[in-house]
Motif scaffolding. Structure first.
Motif, mmCIF file in Angstrom:
data_model
loop_
_atom_site.group_PDB
_atom_site.id
_atom_site.type_symbol
_atom_site.label_atom_id
_atom_site.label_comp_id
_atom_site.label_asym_id
_atom_site.label_seq_id
_atom_site.Cartn_x
_atom_site.Cartn_y
_atom_site.Cartn_z
ATOM 1 N N SER A 40 0.813 -1.221 0.000
ATOM 2 C CA SER A 40 0.000 0.000 0.000
ATOM 3 C C SER A 40 0.842 1.265 0.000
ATOM 4 C CB SER A 40 -0.930 0.014 1.229
ATOM 5 O OG SER A 40 -0.180 -0.078 2.433
ATOM 6 N N ASP A 41 2.013 1.237 0.649
ATOM 7 C CA ASP A 41 2.840 2.439 0.756
ATOM 8 C C ASP A 41 3.290 3.014 -0.593
ATOM 9 O OD1 ASP A 41 2.544 2.424 3.447
ATOM 10 O OD2 ASP A 41 4.574 1.735 3.927
ATOM 11 N N PRO A 42 3.618 2.181 -1.608
ATOM 12 C CA PRO A 42 4.082 2.773 -2.874
ATOM 13 C C PRO A 42 3.103 3.750 -3.510
ATOM 14 C CG PRO A 42 4.613 0.445 -2.826
ATOM 15 C CD PRO A 42 3.745 0.714 -1.627
ATOM 16 N N PHE A 43 1.818 3.632 -3.216
ATOM 17 C CA PHE A 43 0.835 4.520 -3.826
ATOM 18 C C PHE A 43 0.767 5.885 -3.146
ATOM 19 C CE2 PHE A 43 -0.846 0.383 -5.258
ATOM 20 C CZ PHE A 43 -0.910 0.648 -6.613
ATOM 21 N N LYS A 44 1.436 6.019 -1.988
ATOM 22 C CA LYS A 44 1.393 7.307 -1.283
ATOM 23 C C LYS A 44 2.031 8.424 -2.098
ATOM 24 C CE LYS A 44 1.350 5.393 3.420
ATOM 25 N NZ LYS A 44 2.096 5.287 4.711
ATOM 26 N N ASP A 45 2.974 8.080 -2.951
ATOM 27 C CA ASP A 45 3.681 9.092 -3.732
ATOM 28 C C ASP A 45 3.162 9.222 -5.162
ATOM 29 O OD1 ASP A 45 5.405 9.645 -1.591
ATOM 30 O OD2 ASP A 45 6.707 7.953 -2.131
ATOM 31 N N VAL A 46 2.076 8.531 -5.473
ATOM 32 C CA VAL A 46 1.524 8.590 -6.829
ATOM 33 C C VAL A 46 0.633 9.823 -6.976
ATOM 34 C CG1 VAL A 46 -0.023 7.456 -8.478
ATOM 35 C CG2 VAL A 46 1.618 6.097 -7.175
ATOM 36 N N ASP A 47 0.805 10.533 -8.063
ATOM 37 C CA ASP A 47 -0.012 11.716 -8.369
ATOM 38 C C ASP A 47 -1.246 11.256 -9.145
ATOM 39 O OD1 ASP A 47 -1.133 14.106 -9.080
ATOM 40 O OD2 ASP A 47 0.555 14.792 -10.310
ATOM 41 N N PHE A 48 -2.406 11.348 -8.518
ATOM 42 C CA PHE A 48 -3.650 10.929 -9.153
ATOM 43 C C PHE A 48 -4.438 12.110 -9.728
ATOM 44 C CE2 PHE A 48 -2.908 7.282 -6.307
ATOM 45 C CZ PHE A 48 -3.137 6.231 -7.187
ATOM 46 N N SER A 49 -3.799 13.273 -9.830
ATOM 47 C CA SER A 49 -4.526 14.458 -10.288
ATOM 48 C C SER A 49 -5.032 14.311 -11.726
ATOM 49 C CB SER A 49 -3.643 15.705 -10.174
ATOM 50 O OG SER A 49 -2.485 15.577 -10.983
ATOM 51 N N ALA A 50 -4.339 13.506 -12.532
ATOM 52 C CA ALA A 50 -4.745 13.322 -13.931
ATOM 53 C C ALA A 50 -5.457 11.983 -14.142
ATOM 54 C CB ALA A 50 -3.524 13.411 -14.843
ATOM 55 N N LEU A 51 -6.031 11.439 -13.067
ATOM 56 C CA LEU A 51 -6.759 10.187 -13.176
ATOM 57 C C LEU A 51 -7.877 10.319 -14.205
ATOM 58 C CD1 LEU A 51 -7.133 7.300 -11.865
ATOM 59 C CD2 LEU A 51 -8.854 8.384 -10.398
ATOM 60 N N ALA A 52 -7.937 9.400 -15.151
ATOM 61 C CA ALA A 52 -8.970 9.459 -16.187
ATOM 62 C C ALA A 52 -10.352 9.286 -15.567
ATOM 63 C CB ALA A 52 -8.725 8.376 -17.228
ATOM 64 N N ALA A 53 -11.327 9.976 -16.128
ATOM 65 C CA ALA A 53 -12.696 9.891 -15.626
ATOM 66 C C ALA A 53 -13.273 8.504 -15.885
ATOM 67 C CB ALA A 53 -13.560 10.937 -16.307
ATOM 68 N N PRO A 54 -14.124 8.025 -15.000
ATOM 69 C CA PRO A 54 -14.731 6.705 -15.231
ATOM 70 C C PRO A 54 -15.716 6.745 -16.394
ATOM 71 C CG PRO A 54 -15.664 7.741 -13.265
ATOM 72 C CD PRO A 54 -14.531 8.601 -13.704
ATOM 73 N N ALA A 55 -15.693 5.692 -17.193
ATOM 74 C CA ALA A 55 -16.665 5.478 -18.256
ATOM 75 C C ALA A 55 -17.327 4.125 -18.001
ATOM 76 C CB ALA A 55 -15.972 5.504 -19.619
ATOM 77 N N HIS A 56 -18.343 3.796 -18.783
ATOM 78 C CA HIS A 56 -19.097 2.580 -18.505
ATOM 79 C C HIS A 56 -19.465 1.846 -19.802
ATOM 80 C CE1 HIS A 56 -19.834 5.418 -15.159
ATOM 81 N NE2 HIS A 56 -19.703 4.331 -14.418
#
Length: 330
Positions: A40-56
């Motif tokens: 779980s710790d490796p994700f602490k430094d991930v930048d999710f600001s550009a996370l793609a919007a969910p589609a369906h």
């Protein structure tokens, strides 16, 4: 008299078996393991600001299942499509760093919320074994990713990708990349409890396996796996798997035959320092299955989750897909 005695003995044995099965179903489930911080710790430094919007997209049962689409960076024409399948307990967000790297390399990347995870249906369960395979086919037929198409699976998702690659639907994709894939508890790569990541309700698994062999599936919703997740992200992660989901989100039980039946270009990528699987033995797994031609690449100084996060590992994944595309083209 002898017949009656024999009948009574058989009845007594059946009663004992039924009581044992009932006890295994009721009390033989998994316990919650201690959180495994290295996952779980490796994700602490991930930048999710550009996370793609969910589609369906609509699955064949009418359910709306979730995915995220990452177009090629800079508006360039796509070199092909990469469909990313996350690991156990996770969802499409965990594939964000890898999806970004493929997009920057000119691919269209799709990160899926597999049914039973994230925003794709109730977490931790599916309706029947094989539903994930149906969902993947529905995704491809509905979204129609441009070719060449590569299915990239990580960890349990790598095991599921292996299931597809050696199954009846393998023609859905041009290539397959298995990233630190789960293969089987009997494989030489397996560590007990996946290095502490998972707790298995062994008595319940045995009972349900026996029941499924005689066609009884009514109890397949019962949980058999529990994951070592933190309290904080429990709302985002899936804490446990039912028997149906656990069985479907991995290769077929005869994993060696599953590997032998792969007829598309395929490759394996793993971190040299993987703490969940024994990375040094991935080559043995594929060689023992009669497929030494499927290359195995180990990324130095890389653990399990870091295989999807570190720059070197993500670059290796892109290079692997580029090589596979070249093979598919020939």
């Amino acid at each position: 008299m002898k017949l009656r005695t024999a009948t009574l003995a058989v009845s007594a044995i059946l009663s004992v078996v039924l009581v044992a099965l009932a006890a295994a179903l009721a009390a033989g489930g998994p316990t919650r393991p201690k959180p495994m911080l290295s996952l779980s710790d490796p994700f602490k430094d991930v930048d999710f600001s550009a996370l793609a919007a969910p589609a369906h997209y609509a699955a064949r049962d009418g359910a709306q299942l979730t995915y995220r689409r990452y177009p090629p960076a800079g508006g360039l024409p796509s070199r092909g499509s990469v469909i990313l399948v996350h690991g156990s307990s996770a969802n499409s967000q965990s594939m964000h760093p890898l999806a970004q790297r493929f997009a920057h390399a000119g691919f269209t990347a799709y990160a899926l919320d597999m049914r039973g995870h994230g925003a794709s249906g109730p977490r931790g369960d599916i309706a029947y074994i094989g539903q994930l395979d149906d969902d993947l086919e529905d995704f491809v037929s509905t979204v129609q990713p441009a070719g060449p198409k590569t299915l990239v699976g990580f960890s349990s998702g790598g095991g599921f990708a292996l299931r597809v690659a050696g199954g009846a639907r393998q023609a859905l994709f041009d290539n397959y990349l298995f990233m630190a894939p789960y293969t089987n508890r009997r494989a030489p790569t397996f560590r007990p409890d996946a290095g502490g990541w998972v707790s298995v309700g062994v008595p319940r698994v045995i009972a349900l396996t026996l029941l499924n062999r005689i066609g009884i599936t009514a109890f397949n919703h019962l949980p058999v796996l529990a994951f070592a997740i933190n309290d904080a992200p429990r709302a985002e992660l899936t804490p446990s798997y039912s028997y149906a989901l656990a069985t479907n989100f991995q290769p077929y039980e005869d994993y060696q035959r599953n590997i032998r039946e792969i007829h598309k270009p395929a490759a394996v990528l793993a971190g040299q320092d993987d703490e969940v699987f024994v990375a040094a033995r991935f080559a043995q797994v594929f060689t023992d299955a009669g497929r030494p031609d499927i290359p195995v690449t180990l990324v130095p100084g890389t653990g399990h989750i870091m295989l999807t996060v570190s720059p070197a590992a993500r670059a290796a994944a892109v290079q692997a897909v580029e090589r596979l595309d070249g093979l598919a083209g020939r």
